[in-house]
Design a protein around this motif. Sequence first.
Motif, short mmCIF file in Angstrom:
data_model
loop_
_atom_site.label_atom_id
_atom_site.label_comp_id
_atom_site.label_asym_id
_atom_site.label_seq_id
_atom_site.Cartn_x
_atom_site.Cartn_y
_atom_site.Cartn_z
N ALA A 1 0.83 -1.21 0.00
CA ALA A 1 0.00 0.00 0.00
C ALA A 1 0.87 1.26 0.00
N ARG A 2 1.96 1.22 0.73
CA ARG A 2 2.86 2.39 0.76
C ARG A 2 3.50 2.59 -0.60
N ARG A 3 3.89 1.50 -1.26
CA ARG A 3 4.48 1.63 -2.60
C ARG A 3 3.46 2.21 -3.58
N ALA A 4 2.20 1.93 -3.34
CA ALA A 4 1.14 2.46 -4.21
C ALA A 4 0.81 3.91 -3.88
N GLY A 5 1.43 4.47 -2.83
CA GLY A 5 1.26 5.88 -2.51
C GLY A 5 0.28 6.18 -1.39
N PHE A 6 -0.05 5.17 -0.58
CA PHE A 6 -1.02 5.38 0.49
C PHE A 6 -0.38 5.29 1.86
N ALA A 7 -0.98 5.98 2.84
CA ALA A 7 -0.40 6.07 4.17
C ALA A 7 -1.25 5.41 5.25
N SER A 8 -2.52 5.13 4.95
CA SER A 8 -3.40 4.55 5.96
C SER A 8 -4.59 3.89 5.28
N VAL A 9 -5.33 3.08 6.06
CA VAL A 9 -6.51 2.41 5.52
C VAL A 9 -7.52 2.21 6.64
N HIS A 10 -8.77 2.27 6.27
CA HIS A 10 -9.86 2.01 7.19
C HIS A 10 -10.75 0.97 6.52
#
Length: 228
Positions: free
Chosen positions: A101-110
């Motif tokens: 997810a971080r490689r895809a550019g995201f920092a968090s998930v809910h």
Amino acid sequence: MTSTPAEELAETLVELAAAMAEECDLDGFLRLLVNRSVHVLDVPAAGVFIVDHGVIASHESLLPVLGYDESPLLDCCRDGRAVAVPQFTAGSRWQAFTDGARRAGFASVHVLPLRRHAETVGALALFRDTEGTADARIAQAVADIAALCILQARALRRSEELAGQLQHALDSRVVIEQAKGVLAERLGLEMSAAFTALRNYARSHNARVAELASSIVDGKFDTNLLRS
């Protein structure tokens, strides 16, 4: 006129319900779900995992992330409870998932369960490019209506399949009765004896009784082959 958040939420819930009711196309419904979730919940990306179906995502970069064997989506489906990961950090219990997810550019998930009563059919994942979580109440409202739509569509599909099976059984019975009448007339048999001859021939030739009966009624089968 710009819609208020409450109006957008209401429009989204109505649109989701209408989409599944009109088409019963699960893939199309899930794509609508993730796209509307991005819009109404103000997140850059969303994904959904459905038990025994697969994953759909608003960004293609998320598809491999959603497919990991260990992820908050699978935990959410298993436990039926929301999972919030406000920050992707090293040492996560879902390290491959968070790294992807971080490689895809995201920092968090809910992640919210798609749940109706005790049955959880999947999970809705809302990804953010900053730390934090989505509005839990609104997100769960979207997830709840999605779960209800999916379960109703499945129930309708099962009902249609059952109706089809019953109709097929009825049609087969009608054809068999007609074939018994043909055999009784041509071979001089009682109706019960005609059915016995029909059934025995089908068994000995590895054929279905209904298919053999249909051939007899259509005149495609030589009934003399059933003479004892």
